[in-house]
Write a protein that holds these residues in place. Structure first.
Motif, PDB file in Angstrom:
ATOM      1  N   ALA A  47       0.838  -1.209   0.000  1.00 43.90           N
ATOM      2  CA  ALA A  47       0.000   0.000   0.000  1.00 43.90           C
ATOM      3  C   ALA A  47       0.868   1.253   0.000  1.00 43.90           C
ATOM      4  N   LEU A  48       1.961   1.225   0.742  1.00 44.02           N
ATOM      5  CA  LEU A  48       2.859   2.376   0.766  1.00 44.02           C
ATOM      6  C   LEU A  48       3.570   2.531  -0.574  1.00 44.02           C
ATOM      7  N   LYS A  49       3.948   1.420  -1.199  1.00 44.31           N
ATOM      8  CA  LYS A  49       4.538   1.478  -2.540  1.00 44.31           C
ATOM      9  C   LYS A  49       3.572   2.158  -3.511  1.00 44.31           C
ATOM     10  N   ALA A  50       2.308   1.786  -3.418  1.00 43.37           N
ATOM     11  CA  ALA A  50       1.305   2.377  -4.300  1.00 43.37           C
ATOM     12  C   ALA A  50       1.146   3.872  -4.028  1.00 43.37           C
ATOM     13  N   THR A  51       1.208   4.249  -2.768  1.00 47.25           N
ATOM     14  CA  THR A  51       1.129   5.674  -2.416  1.00 47.25           C
ATOM     15  C   THR A  51       2.307   6.434  -2.992  1.00 47.25           C
ATOM     16  N   LEU A  52       3.500   5.867  -2.852  1.00 44.13           N
ATOM     17  CA  LEU A  52       4.699   6.525  -3.389  1.00 44.13           C
ATOM     18  C   LEU A  52       4.626   6.617  -4.912  1.00 44.13           C
ATOM     19  N   ALA A  53       4.133   5.581  -5.555  1.00 43.23           N
ATOM     20  CA  ALA A  53       3.990   5.612  -7.013  1.00 43.23           C
ATOM     21  C   ALA A  53       3.077   6.753  -7.439  1.00 43.23           C
ATOM     22  N   ASP A  54       2.028   6.981  -6.675  1.00 42.04           N
ATOM     23  CA  ASP A  54       1.090   8.057  -6.997  1.00 42.04           C
ATOM     24  C   ASP A  54       1.697   9.429  -6.705  1.00 42.04           C
ATOM     25  N   LEU A  55       2.356   9.549  -5.553  1.00 43.59           N
ATOM     26  CA  LEU A  55       2.947  10.835  -5.182  1.00 43.59           C
ATOM     27  C   LEU A  55       4.113  11.215  -6.093  1.00 43.59           C
ATOM     28  N   CYS A  56       4.812  10.221  -6.622  1.00 45.21           N
ATOM     29  CA  CYS A  56       5.974  10.472  -7.480  1.00 45.21           C
ATOM     30  C   CYS A  56       5.541  10.535  -8.942  1.00 45.21           C
ATOM     31  N   ASP A  57       4.702  11.502  -9.242  1.00 43.11           N
ATOM     32  CA  ASP A  57       4.285  11.788 -10.615  1.00 43.11           C
ATOM     33  C   ASP A  57       3.541  10.638 -11.271  1.00 43.11           C
ATOM     34  N   HIS A  58       2.810   9.867 -10.476  1.00 42.52           N
ATOM     35  CA  HIS A  58       1.918   8.821 -10.994  1.00 42.52           C
ATOM     36  C   HIS A  58       2.660   7.836 -11.904  1.00 42.52           C
ATOM     37  N   GLN A  59       3.599   7.100 -11.317  1.00 48.04           N
ATOM     38  CA  GLN A  59       4.412   6.140 -12.068  1.00 48.04           C
ATOM     39  C   GLN A  59       4.145   4.731 -11.524  1.00 48.04           C
ATOM     40  N   PRO A  60       3.226   3.983 -12.140  1.00 53.03           N
ATOM     41  CA  PRO A  60       2.805   2.677 -11.599  1.00 53.03           C
ATOM     42  C   PRO A  60       3.933   1.665 -11.446  1.00 53.03           C
ATOM     43  N   PHE A  61       4.985   1.767 -12.257  1.00 47.40           N
ATOM     44  CA  PHE A  61       6.034   0.746 -12.182  1.00 47.40           C
ATOM     45  C   PHE A  61       6.721   0.741 -10.824  1.00 47.40           C
ATOM     46  N   ILE A  62       6.656   1.860 -10.099  1.00 52.06           N
ATOM     47  CA  ILE A  62       7.266   1.917  -8.769  1.00 52.06           C
ATOM     48  C   ILE A  62       6.605   0.894  -7.851  1.00 52.06           C
ATOM     49  N   ALA A  63       5.284   0.816  -7.912  1.00 50.58           N
ATOM     50  CA  ALA A  63       4.547  -0.103  -7.043  1.00 50.58           C
ATOM     51  C   ALA A  63       4.824  -1.556  -7.372  1.00 50.58           C
ATOM     52  N   LYS A  64       5.279  -1.830  -8.614  1.00 48.68           N
ATOM     53  CA  LYS A  64       5.513  -3.204  -9.046  1.00 48.68           C
ATOM     54  C   LYS A  64       6.957  -3.659  -8.803  1.00 48.68           C
ATOM     55  N   ALA A  65       7.827  -2.756  -8.390  1.00 47.14           N
ATOM     56  CA  ALA A  65       9.241  -3.096  -8.219  1.00 47.14           C
ATOM     57  C   ALA A  65       9.439  -4.025  -7.019  1.00 47.14           C
ATOM     58  N   PRO A  66      10.265  -5.055  -7.166  1.00 45.71           N
ATOM     59  CA  PRO A  66      10.506  -5.985  -6.054  1.00 45.71           C
ATOM     60  C   PRO A  66      11.207  -5.344  -4.861  1.00 45.71           C
ATOM     61  N   LEU A  67      12.051  -4.343  -5.119  1.00 42.44           N
ATOM     62  CA  LEU A  67      12.783  -3.681  -4.034  1.00 42.44           C
ATOM     63  C   LEU A  67      12.701  -2.181  -4.248  1.00 42.44           C
ATOM     64  N   VAL A  68      12.220  -1.472  -3.241  1.00 39.85           N
ATOM     65  CA  VAL A  68      12.103  -0.019  -3.286  1.00 39.85           C
ATOM     66  C   VAL A  68      12.803   0.553  -2.060  1.00 39.85           C
ATOM     67  N   LEU A  69      13.800   1.387  -2.284  1.00 38.78           N
ATOM     68  CA  LEU A  69      14.555   2.015  -1.207  1.00 38.78           C
ATOM     69  C   LEU A  69      14.446   3.529  -1.326  1.00 38.78           C
ATOM     70  N   VAL A  70      14.070   4.177  -0.243  1.00 43.22           N
ATOM     71  CA  VAL A  70      14.052   5.636  -0.191  1.00 43.22           C
ATOM     72  C   VAL A  70      15.273   6.087   0.611  1.00 43.22           C
ATOM     73  N   PHE A  71      16.087   6.918  -0.002  1.00 41.37           N
ATOM     74  CA  PHE A  71      17.311   7.418   0.630  1.00 41.37           C
ATOM     75  C   PHE A  71      17.039   8.808   1.198  1.00 41.37           C
ATOM     76  N   LEU A  72      17.168   8.927   2.513  1.00 46.26           N
ATOM     77  CA  LEU A  72      16.881  10.173   3.209  1.00 46.26           C
ATOM     78  C   LEU A  72      18.162  10.840   3.688  1.00 46.26           C
ATOM     79  N   ALA A  73      18.321  12.114   3.378  1.00 46.34           N
ATOM     80  CA  ALA A  73      19.408  12.904   3.961  1.00 46.34           C
ATOM     81  C   ALA A  73      19.038  13.149   5.421  1.00 46.34           C
ATOM     82  N   ASP A  74      19.839  12.609   6.324  1.00 45.05           N
ATOM     83  CA  ASP A  74      19.472  12.570   7.743  1.00 45.05           C
ATOM     84  C   ASP A  74      20.416  13.439   8.577  1.00 45.05           C
ATOM     85  N   CYS A  75      19.936  14.618   8.922  1.00 42.88           N
ATOM     86  CA  CYS A  75      20.693  15.509   9.812  1.00 42.88           C
ATOM     87  C   CYS A  75      20.178  15.400  11.242  1.00 42.88           C
TER      88      CYS A  75
END
Length: 249
Positions: free
Chosen positions: A57-85
């Motif tokens: 469900a979160l993958k699907a949300t990210l796919a929608d928020l990231c310019d509506h790109q469905p392939f994101i939700a279908k990817a086997p591995l999704v990593l979000v890299f955060l700049a952490d201060c």
């Protein structure tokens, strides 16, 4: 030109947006993350946090928020890299340093560099195992919804998202787009603007290398500006980036 296994892999690597249904194994995931951790990092601080997105469900949300790109939700591995201060700030507080300053613009820029270097190490590691990847810069957009979806606290900023999977046969056959020639991107010692004629020649040479001998500079650059630089999503990215940035002022 010198060639070896690593240089050949760097040259061959291209973005992959269509994956087979085969999963990424636990060992492969571990190797990708381990490679990210080995990346150069300012003062060995590792100014990043990596979110492993496993919730469909979160993958699907990210796919929608990231310019509506469905392939994101279908990817086997999704990593979000955060700049952490935030991690080191919390460590300073835990150590009893009460008057420590809040992170500033320089800290954010350093963390963004750390984060993107780690992400690229992950990309190279995946490529070495035959696993395709694609950077998703749109993770910077929609700051309010993105913060809510990922539970991002103060001083933590999305730098990029990476999706990984095994490329389909069509994706493997697809040619990699040619890059600009060295003269277009390398200056000696100091910065120098390319002249209009040089820019036209740079872009025409790149287009020819990509199989576009009849390239029309004015038409193509105008179309690209309208489709990308002046687009709604580009302006939204700038709006969201400014909100993240203000936190560090």
């Amino acid at each position: 030109m010198i060639q070896n296994t690593i240089l050949s892999a760097l040259t061959a690597r291209k973005s992959v947006r269509v994956f087979t249904g085969d999963p990424i194994t636990a060992d492969e995931r571990g190797a990708i993350l381990h490679a990210a951790f080995q990346a150069p990092t300012a003062g060995n601080q590792q100014l990043y946090t990596i979110l492993d997105i496993t919730d469909p469900a979160l993958k699907a949300t990210l796919a929608d928020l990231c310019d509506h790109q469905p392939f994101i939700a279908k990817a086997p591995l999704v990593l979000v890299f955060l700049a952490d201060c935030r991690r080191w700030l919390n460590a300073y507080h835990a150590a009893g340093i009460e008057d420590v300053r809040k992170p500033g613009a320089g800290d954010l820029m350093l963390a963004m560099a750390d984060t993107c270097i780690a992400a690229q190490n992950a990309v190279v590691a995946a490529e070495s195992m035959g696993i395709g990847s694609c950077y998703i810069g749109d993770v910077i957009e929609n700051v309010e919804a993105m913060r809510d979806a990922l539970h991002l606290p103060d001083f933590v900023v999305p730098a990029c998202m990476l999706v990984f999977g095994r490329p389909t046969e069509q994706q493997q056959r697809r040619p990699k787009p040619a890059r600009f020639a060295e003269a277009a991107v390398v200056c000696e010692n100091t910065y120098r603007d390319r002249t209009p004629d040089e820019l036209r020649a740079d872009f025409a040479a790149k287009a020819a290398a990509n199989g576009q001998p009849d390239y029309d500079f004015d038409k193509a650059v105008t179309a690209f500006c309208n489709r990308k630089y002046a687009s709604d999503f580009s302006q939204e990215m700038t709006r969201s980036a400014e909100i993240y940035w203000k936190e560090f002022e």
